[in-house]
Design a protein around this motif. Structure first.
Motif, PDB file in Angstrom:
ATOM      1  N   GLU A 113      -3.223  -1.216  -2.516  1.00  0.00           N
ATOM      2  CA  GLU A 113      -4.009   0.011  -2.442  1.00  0.00           C
ATOM      3  C   GLU A 113      -3.088   1.219  -2.456  1.00  0.00           C
ATOM      4  N   ALA A 114      -3.642   2.353  -2.811  1.00  0.00           N
ATOM      5  CA  ALA A 114      -2.921   3.618  -2.734  1.00  0.00           C
ATOM      6  C   ALA A 114      -3.958   4.717  -2.615  1.00  0.00           C
ATOM      7  N   SER A 115      -3.547   5.777  -1.945  1.00  0.00           N
ATOM      8  CA  SER A 115      -4.439   6.916  -1.783  1.00  0.00           C
ATOM      9  C   SER A 115      -3.649   8.206  -1.672  1.00  0.00           C
ATOM     10  N   ARG A 116      -4.275   9.266  -2.135  1.00  0.00           N
ATOM     11  CA  ARG A 116      -3.732  10.612  -1.939  1.00  0.00           C
ATOM     12  C   ARG A 116      -4.533  11.321  -0.855  1.00  0.00           C
ATOM     13  N   PHE A 117      -5.417  10.530  -0.173  1.00  0.00           N
ATOM     14  CA  PHE A 117      -6.304  11.086   0.856  1.00  0.00           C
ATOM     15  C   PHE A 117      -6.129  10.383   2.195  1.00  0.00           C
ATOM     16  N   ALA A 118      -4.972   9.748   2.370  1.00  0.00           N
ATOM     17  CA  ALA A 118      -4.754   8.980   3.616  1.00  0.00           C
ATOM     18  C   ALA A 118      -4.208   9.933   4.678  1.00  0.00           C
ATOM     19  N   THR A 119      -5.097  10.650   5.322  1.00  0.00           N
ATOM     20  CA  THR A 119      -4.673  11.680   6.282  1.00  0.00           C
ATOM     21  C   THR A 119      -3.630  11.123   7.242  1.00  0.00           C
ATOM     22  N   GLY A 120      -2.538  11.865   7.375  1.00  0.00           N
ATOM     23  CA  GLY A 120      -1.489  11.480   8.328  1.00  0.00           C
ATOM     24  C   GLY A 120      -0.374  10.671   7.702  1.00  0.00           C
ATOM     25  N   HIS A 121      -0.544  10.270   6.431  1.00  0.00           N
ATOM     26  CA  HIS A 121       0.519   9.487   5.783  1.00  0.00           C
ATOM     27  C   HIS A 121       1.142  10.333   4.680  1.00  0.00           C
ATOM     28  N   LYS A 122       2.396  10.663   4.786  1.00  0.00           N
ATOM     29  CA  LYS A 122       3.052  11.579   3.824  1.00  0.00           C
ATOM     30  C   LYS A 122       3.585  10.850   2.603  1.00  0.00           C
ATOM     31  N   ASN A 123       4.340   9.795   2.818  1.00  0.00           N
ATOM     32  CA  ASN A 123       4.884   9.042   1.674  1.00  0.00           C
ATOM     33  C   ASN A 123       5.151   7.620   2.137  1.00  0.00           C
ATOM     34  N   ASP A 124       4.057   6.971   2.552  1.00  0.00           N
ATOM     35  CA  ASP A 124       4.115   5.720   3.309  1.00  0.00           C
ATOM     36  C   ASP A 124       3.859   4.518   2.394  1.00  0.00           C
ATOM     37  N   HIS A 125       4.981   4.048   1.825  1.00  0.00           N
ATOM     38  CA  HIS A 125       4.893   2.877   0.931  1.00  0.00           C
ATOM     39  C   HIS A 125       5.312   1.658   1.746  1.00  0.00           C
ATOM     40  N   THR A 126       4.355   0.787   1.996  1.00  0.00           N
ATOM     41  CA  THR A 126       4.681  -0.388   2.826  1.00  0.00           C
ATOM     42  C   THR A 126       4.431  -1.671   2.050  1.00  0.00           C
ATOM     43  N   ILE A 127       5.324  -2.641   2.317  1.00  0.00           N
ATOM     44  CA  ILE A 127       5.224  -3.964   1.706  1.00  0.00           C
ATOM     45  C   ILE A 127       5.223  -5.002   2.818  1.00  0.00           C
ATOM     46  N   GLU A 128       4.321  -5.985   2.705  1.00  0.00           N
ATOM     47  CA  GLU A 128       4.335  -7.105   3.675  1.00  0.00           C
ATOM     48  C   GLU A 128       4.235  -8.406   2.905  1.00  0.00           C
ATOM     49  N   ILE A 129       5.110  -9.325   3.232  1.00  0.00           N
ATOM     50  CA  ILE A 129       5.104 -10.639   2.580  1.00  0.00           C
ATOM     51  C   ILE A 129       4.994 -11.696   3.673  1.00  0.00           C
ATOM     52  N   HIS A 130       4.036 -12.638   3.516  1.00  0.00           N
ATOM     53  CA  HIS A 130       3.906 -13.725   4.499  1.00  0.00           C
ATOM     54  C   HIS A 130       4.161 -15.039   3.776  1.00  0.00           C
ATOM     55  N   GLY A 131       5.121 -15.794   4.309  1.00  0.00           N
ATOM     56  CA  GLY A 131       5.412 -17.105   3.736  1.00  0.00           C
ATOM     57  C   GLY A 131       5.225 -18.193   4.757  1.00  0.00           C
ATOM     58  N   SER A 132       5.394 -19.443   4.322  1.00  0.00           N
ATOM     59  CA  SER A 132       5.195 -20.593   5.228  1.00  0.00           C
ATOM     60  C   SER A 132       6.298 -20.669   6.283  1.00  0.00           C
ATOM     61  N   ARG A 156       0.856  -1.186   0.000  1.00  0.00           N
ATOM     62  CA  ARG A 156       0.000   0.000   0.000  1.00  0.00           C
ATOM     63  C   ARG A 156       0.889   1.232   0.000  1.00  0.00           C
ATOM     64  N   TYR A 157       0.421   2.247  -0.709  1.00  0.00           N
ATOM     65  CA  TYR A 157       1.201   3.473  -0.858  1.00  0.00           C
ATOM     66  C   TYR A 157       0.265   4.633  -0.493  1.00  0.00           C
ATOM     67  N   LEU A 158       0.486   5.205   0.690  1.00  0.00           N
ATOM     68  CA  LEU A 158      -0.453   6.206   1.236  1.00  0.00           C
ATOM     69  C   LEU A 158       0.208   7.571   1.309  1.00  0.00           C
ATOM     70  N   GLN A 159      -0.485   8.547   0.728  1.00  0.00           N
ATOM     71  CA  GLN A 159      -0.076   9.946   0.828  1.00  0.00           C
ATOM     72  C   GLN A 159      -1.305  10.769   1.213  1.00  0.00           C
ATOM     73  N   ASP A 160      -1.082  12.048   1.567  1.00  0.00           N
ATOM     74  CA  ASP A 160      -2.259  12.835   1.953  1.00  0.00           C
ATOM     75  C   ASP A 160      -2.258  14.236   1.361  1.00  0.00           C
ATOM     76  N   TRP A 161      -1.503  14.401   0.245  1.00  0.00           N
ATOM     77  CA  TRP A 161      -1.324  15.763  -0.286  1.00  0.00           C
ATOM     78  C   TRP A 161      -2.558  16.331  -0.971  1.00  0.00           C
TER      79      TRP A 161
END
Ligand code: SOE
Length: 375
Positions: free
Chosen positions: A256-275, A158-163
């Motif tokens: 997901e990504a948003s330019r309306f994620a209040t409080g997130h300036k340039n928050d690109h997060t990745i999560e990988i779950h393996g066995s 997910r890549y969240l910004q709020d500009w």
């Protein structure tokens, strides 16, 4: 060999890449010699000032006069001018480094990838997905490629910004379908799609994204034109998108990504779950990678990726002296320019840019028809 570079575009990405080129000789002494030869733009006065500030020898107001005269052409302009100049450069046999997303549309990306194929192997064509060049992401790839997370079950980006949260934030080309192609989807989602393809897209991991279901949303549908007397323009692209993905090998994905994620300036997060374990990365803490291994069952441990044997770090400072967002541009320029000098391959290539564009187009199609779409 001194590589003479022509650069189209001198605002945000022009500055990021000019800064990277200026740092190379000091921190990457084995990098090819480079000359910031010509800066291309339309507004001559602004161009003169930018060329002076960014260290270019000359300026040009027509890219057609440049693409055949330089050793590499950087296309850092808005999305709608990615295709024509890049294709012209490739047809002249000039290597191209183009900012992401490759094009506003799938058709444009296909034309660009075709031009790159026709230019042949000795002419690198790169798509500037700079987050592949974060040391912590390279560290994550080493873990994944070594099979340390086992079978991939989930991949989440997910890549969240709020500009754009402020409805009075002015209209820009990033709000226009003709100029940008899409909004958060192409501007931010392209990064996430590329990063997940890079990390888990290999056949022995999750494989490619096979099917997708997504939605787009525009929250504010017109914005004032900066400096005008109340003139407004429509917002014709998404302010946010979300999607769910089926990978070839059975893994599940969410994007997901948003330019309306209040409080997130340039928050690109990745999560990988393996066995065998999981990993978590956040751009807002880009020197760190959180890793969890089931055989140790101690929950997530934070790895500070700043040791000299960590990717790219031997070029910078001693362990713990953290690096930043701008350093990813130095790393990608280092790799691209070595490919130009050797006539070798650079990844992410235009093929990678096209692969990401196919996913974006499938999300747009799914949003329109309300169904899952095969990629
Ligand atoms: C959008 O604001 C943006 O500048 C993107 O266009 C970049 O690709 C991203 O790295 C930072 O945010």
């Amino acid at each position: 060999m001194t590589i003479e570079i022509g650069v189209l575009g001198y605002r945000f990405m022009g500055k990021a890449h000019a800064n990277a080129l200026a740092r190379l000789p000091m921190f990457f002494p084995d990098a090819p010699d480079v000359e910031r030869s010509v800066l291309v733009g339309r507004d001559e006065a602004a161009l003169e000032d930018a060329a002076d500030r960014l260290g270019f020898d000359s300026i040009a107001t027509d890219w057609a006069d440049v693409v055949d005269d330089v050793d590499a052409f950087y296309n850092l302009g808005p999305n709608h001018i990615h295709a024509e100049p890049s294709i012209a450069a490739l047809e002249a046999g000039t290597p191209v480094f183009c900012e992401k997303p490759l094009a506003p549309t799938l058709e444009g990306a296909e034309e660009m990838a075709t031009a790159a194929r026709e230019a042949g192997d000795g002419v690198p064509a790169g798509c500037a997905f700079n987050y592949r060049f974060v040391p912590a992401i390279r560290y994550a790839k080493r873990l994944l490629d070594a099979g340390e997370l086992g079978e991939i079950r989930h991949a989440r980006g997910r890549y969240l910004q709020d500009w754009l949260v402020d409805p009075d934030a002015p209209w820009s080309w990033r709000n226009d379908e003709e100029l940008a192609g899409s909004g958060a989807l192409g501007d931010l989602g392209a990064h996430t799609v590329d990063l997940l393809r890079y990390l888990v897209g290999d056949d022995d991991l999750a494989g490619e994204m096979e099917r997708i279901s997504g939605q787009l949303q525009t929250f504010v549908d017109e914005r004032q034109v900066e400096g005008s007397d109340g003139e407004t323009r429509p917002v014709t692209v998404d302010d946010a998108y979300s999607a769910q993905v089926a990978f070839e090998n059975g893994a599940m994905g969410t994007l997901e990504a948003s330019r309306f994620a209040t409080g997130h300036k340039n928050d690109h997060t990745i999560e990988i779950h393996g066995s065998e374990g999981s990993l978590r990365f956040s751009l807002e803490r880009l020197n760190e990678l959180e890793v969890m291994r089931t055989d140790e069952n101690r929950g997530y441990e934070t790895v500070l990726v700043t040791d000299e044997d960590d990717p790219y770090l031997e070029h910078w400072w001693p362990p713990g002296h953290v690096i930043g967002w701008e350093h990813t541009f130095v790393h990608e320029n280092y790799e691209f320019l070595q490919a130009v000098e050797s006539g070798g391959e650079f990844e992410p290539s235009f093929e990678d840019g096209l692969a990401a564009q196919r996913v974006l187009a499938a999300i747009e199609e799914s949003d329109e028809n309300g169904e899952w779409v095969s990629i």
